[in-house]
Design a protein around this motif. Structure first.
Motif, PDB file in Angstrom:
ATOM      1  N   THR A  86       0.854  -1.189   0.000  1.00 19.52           N
ATOM      2  CA  THR A  86       0.000   0.000   0.000  1.00 19.52           C
ATOM      3  C   THR A  86       0.884   1.232   0.000  1.00 19.52           C
ATOM      4  O   THR A  86       1.786   1.361   0.821  1.00 19.52           O
ATOM      5  N   PHE A  87       0.612   2.151  -0.936  1.00 22.10           N
ATOM      6  CA  PHE A  87       1.400   3.372  -1.116  1.00 22.10           C
ATOM      7  C   PHE A  87       0.922   4.446  -0.150  1.00 22.10           C
ATOM      8  O   PHE A  87      -0.278   4.689  -0.029  1.00 22.10           O
ATOM      9  N   TYR A  88       1.867   5.075   0.545  1.00 25.48           N
ATOM     10  CA  TYR A  88       1.551   6.219   1.401  1.00 25.48           C
ATOM     11  C   TYR A  88       2.487   7.368   1.038  1.00 25.48           C
ATOM     12  O   TYR A  88       3.702   7.210   1.021  1.00 25.48           O
ATOM     13  N   ALA A  89       1.902   8.541   0.785  1.00 22.98           N
ATOM     14  CA  ALA A  89       2.664   9.706   0.362  1.00 22.98           C
ATOM     15  C   ALA A  89       3.308  10.443   1.537  1.00 22.98           C
ATOM     16  O   ALA A  89       4.198  11.263   1.337  1.00 22.98           O
ATOM     17  N   ALA A  90       2.844  10.166   2.767  1.00 24.10           N
ATOM     18  CA  ALA A  90       3.334  10.877   3.946  1.00 24.10           C
ATOM     19  C   ALA A  90       3.655   9.867   5.058  1.00 24.10           C
ATOM     20  O   ALA A  90       3.140   8.756   5.061  1.00 24.10           O
ATOM     21  N   PRO A  91       4.474  10.284   6.034  1.00 22.17           N
ATOM     22  CA  PRO A  91       4.831   9.374   7.117  1.00 22.17           C
ATOM     23  C   PRO A  91       3.672   9.052   8.066  1.00 22.17           C
ATOM     24  O   PRO A  91       3.680   8.038   8.743  1.00 22.17           O
ATOM     25  N   SER A  92       2.654   9.921   8.114  1.00 18.46           N
ATOM     26  CA  SER A  92       1.460   9.666   8.920  1.00 18.46           C
ATOM     27  C   SER A  92       0.284  10.406   8.286  1.00 18.46           C
ATOM     28  O   SER A  92       0.467  11.253   7.408  1.00 18.46           O
ATOM     29  N   ALA A  95       0.495  14.250   8.588  1.00 19.68           N
ATOM     30  CA  ALA A  95       1.758  14.876   8.165  1.00 19.68           C
ATOM     31  C   ALA A  95       1.681  15.314   6.693  1.00 19.68           C
ATOM     32  O   ALA A  95       0.863  14.809   5.928  1.00 19.68           O
ATOM     33  N   ASP A  96       2.562  16.241   6.342  1.00 17.02           N
ATOM     34  CA  ASP A  96       2.669  16.666   4.938  1.00 17.02           C
ATOM     35  C   ASP A  96       3.284  15.540   4.126  1.00 17.02           C
ATOM     36  O   ASP A  96       4.088  14.760   4.642  1.00 17.02           O
ATOM     37  N   PRO A  97       2.944  15.485   2.816  1.00 22.80           N
ATOM     38  CA  PRO A  97       3.553  14.450   1.971  1.00 22.80           C
ATOM     39  C   PRO A  97       5.065  14.653   1.874  1.00 22.80           C
ATOM     40  O   PRO A  97       5.566  15.772   2.004  1.00 22.80           O
ATOM     41  N   TYR A  98       5.774  13.548   1.636  1.00 20.09           N
ATOM     42  CA  TYR A  98       7.222  13.637   1.465  1.00 20.09           C
ATOM     43  C   TYR A  98       7.574  14.574   0.319  1.00 20.09           C
ATOM     44  O   TYR A  98       8.468  15.393   0.430  1.00 20.09           O
ATOM     45  N   VAL A  99       6.888  14.413  -0.819  1.00 12.84           N
ATOM     46  CA  VAL A  99       7.141  15.257  -1.992  1.00 12.84           C
ATOM     47  C   VAL A  99       5.826  15.592  -2.681  1.00 12.84           C
ATOM     48  O   VAL A  99       4.831  14.878  -2.524  1.00 12.84           O
ATOM     49  N   GLN A 100       5.856  16.676  -3.448  1.00 12.52           N
ATOM     50  CA  GLN A 100       4.720  17.080  -4.267  1.00 12.52           C
ATOM     51  C   GLN A 100       5.231  17.377  -5.664  1.00 12.52           C
ATOM     52  O   GLN A 100       6.433  17.557  -5.880  1.00 12.52           O
ATOM     53  N   VAL A 101       4.309  17.453  -6.618  1.00 18.14           N
ATOM     54  CA  VAL A 101       4.677  17.784  -7.986  1.00 18.14           C
ATOM     55  C   VAL A 101       5.385  19.141  -7.985  1.00 18.14           C
ATOM     56  O   VAL A 101       4.940  20.090  -7.344  1.00 18.14           O
ATOM     57  N   GLY A 102       6.532  19.204  -8.659  1.00 16.71           N
ATOM     58  CA  GLY A 102       7.312  20.429  -8.732  1.00 16.71           C
ATOM     59  C   GLY A 102       8.479  20.468  -7.753  1.00 16.71           C
ATOM     60  O   GLY A 102       9.371  21.310  -7.885  1.00 16.71           O
ATOM     61  N   ASN A 121       8.198   0.437   4.212  1.00 10.73           N
ATOM     62  CA  ASN A 121       9.401   0.462   3.374  1.00 10.73           C
ATOM     63  C   ASN A 121       9.512   1.818   2.699  1.00 10.73           C
ATOM     64  O   ASN A 121       8.636   2.188   1.918  1.00 10.73           O
ATOM     65  N   GLU A 122      10.579   2.541   3.007  1.00  4.99           N
ATOM     66  CA  GLU A 122      10.774   3.848   2.393  1.00  4.99           C
ATOM     67  C   GLU A 122      11.161   3.683   0.928  1.00  4.99           C
ATOM     68  O   GLU A 122      12.007   2.855   0.588  1.00  4.99           O
ATOM     69  N   ILE A 123      10.534   4.472   0.068  1.00  5.64           N
ATOM     70  CA  ILE A 123      10.856   4.478  -1.352  1.00  5.64           C
ATOM     71  C   ILE A 123      11.728   5.706  -1.592  1.00  5.64           C
ATOM     72  O   ILE A 123      11.296   6.841  -1.386  1.00  5.64           O
ATOM     73  N   GLU A 124      12.964   5.455  -2.005  1.00  8.46           N
ATOM     74  CA  GLU A 124      13.919   6.539  -2.215  1.00  8.46           C
ATOM     75  C   GLU A 124      14.050   6.845  -3.695  1.00  8.46           C
ATOM     76  O   GLU A 124      13.898   5.966  -4.540  1.00  8.46           O
ATOM     77  N   SER A 125      14.371   8.094  -3.988  1.00  5.80           N
ATOM     78  CA  SER A 125      14.583   8.516  -5.366  1.00  5.80           C
ATOM     79  C   SER A 125      15.846   7.859  -5.911  1.00  5.80           C
ATOM     80  O   SER A 125      16.869   7.801  -5.229  1.00  5.80           O
ATOM     81  N   GLU A 126      15.744   7.378  -7.121  1.00  3.87           N
ATOM     82  CA  GLU A 126      16.898   6.795  -7.790  1.00  3.87           C
ATOM     83  C   GLU A 126      17.632   7.840  -8.632  1.00  3.87           C
ATOM     84  O   GLU A 126      18.665   7.557  -9.213  1.00  3.87           O
ATOM     85  N   TYR A 127      17.057   9.057  -8.692  1.00  2.21           N
ATOM     86  CA  TYR A 127      17.579  10.098  -9.582  1.00  2.21           C
ATOM     87  C   TYR A 127      17.537  11.460  -8.903  1.00  2.21           C
ATOM     88  O   TYR A 127      16.754  11.698  -7.998  1.00  2.21           O
ATOM     89  N   ASP A 128      18.371  12.375  -9.399  1.00  3.47           N
ATOM     90  CA  ASP A 128      18.252  13.795  -9.074  1.00  3.47           C
ATOM     91  C   ASP A 128      17.290  14.390 -10.093  1.00  3.47           C
ATOM     92  O   ASP A 128      17.293  13.978 -11.255  1.00  3.47           O
ATOM     93  N   GLY A 129      16.480  15.343  -9.676  1.00  4.77           N
ATOM     94  CA  GLY A 129      15.582  15.988 -10.627  1.00  4.77           C
ATOM     95  C   GLY A 129      14.400  16.631  -9.941  1.00  4.77           C
ATOM     96  O   GLY A 129      14.424  16.932  -8.752  1.00  4.77           O
ATOM     97  N   THR A 130      13.346  16.830 -10.734  1.00  5.09           N
ATOM     98  CA  THR A 130      12.120  17.465 -10.265  1.00  5.09           C
ATOM     99  C   THR A 130      10.958  16.496 -10.423  1.00  5.09           C
ATOM    100  O   THR A 130      10.827  15.864 -11.473  1.00  5.09           O
ATOM    101  N   ILE A 131      10.115  16.401  -9.408  1.00  8.53           N
ATOM    102  CA  ILE A 131       8.934  15.537  -9.482  1.00  8.53           C
ATOM    103  C   ILE A 131       7.989  16.133 -10.527  1.00  8.53           C
ATOM    104  O   ILE A 131       7.471  17.225 -10.360  1.00  8.53           O
ATOM    105  N   GLU A 132       7.812  15.394 -11.610  1.00  5.45           N
ATOM    106  CA  GLU A 132       6.926  15.846 -12.682  1.00  5.45           C
ATOM    107  C   GLU A 132       5.496  15.342 -12.475  1.00  5.45           C
ATOM    108  O   GLU A 132       4.534  16.024 -12.785  1.00  5.45           O
TER     109      GLU A 132
END
Length: 152
Positions: A86-92, A95-102, A121-132
């Motif tokens: 199950t995908f969760y955008a925030a730690p609780s 709480a605010d989401p870890y990331v947002q578009v932009g 399980n934390e999902i980490e970015s595999e890349y540098d960049g901007t969330i599109e």
């Protein structure tokens, strides 16, 4: 278990929509599986956990293939789910989401959480960049290899 029963079991599982079957008693352990036609995008298996098997109707397989192809056509780099959960955008919830578009992200930055078997399980970015684009909704079930984020 006799040969006749075993053959009947094999035929039943083969004719069903199941991709994996396990039968175990004190004397016998039988595990059967068949390949599915679902395409899987390569993902980081660092936090891999045992996957939940789900039966999928043939029409749903085609929809899943089409859905996974759409993000690839739009460009950018995809961050995919390394496991089923199950995908969760925030730690609780509050709480605010870890990331947002932009948002600008760095490689290794936590983007979200996928809960599997009561483990977060934390999902980490595999890349540098901007969330599109964020490709899944908070609380939505995700599959192994399913695109979660598009990063430019």
């Amino acid at each position: 278990m006799e040969l006749e029963q075993l053959l009947k079991l094999i035929n039943t599982v083969s004719d069903s929509k199941l991709t994996e079957f396990k039968y175990e008693t004190e004397d016998v352990c039988i595990k059967m599986g068949k390949e599915s036609s679902v395409k899987v995008v390569a993902a980081d298996t660092q936090a891999a956990a045992p996957a939940v098997v789900q039966a999928v109707a043939p029409g749903e397989v085609q929809e899943a293939e089409n859905a996974s192809e759409e993000p690839k056509e739009q460009g950018g780099k995809l961050v995919t789910s390394p496991l089923v959960g199950t995908f969760y955008a925030a730690p609780s919830e509050d709480a605010d989401p870890y990331v947002q578009v932009g948002d600008t992200v760095k490689k290794g930055q936590v983007l979200a959480i996928v809960e599997a078997m009561k483990l977060m399980n934390e999902i980490e970015s595999e890349y540098d960049g901007t969330i599109e684009e964020i490709l899944v909704e908070n609380g939505q079930g995700v599959e192994y290899g399913q695109p979660l984020f598009r990063i430019r």
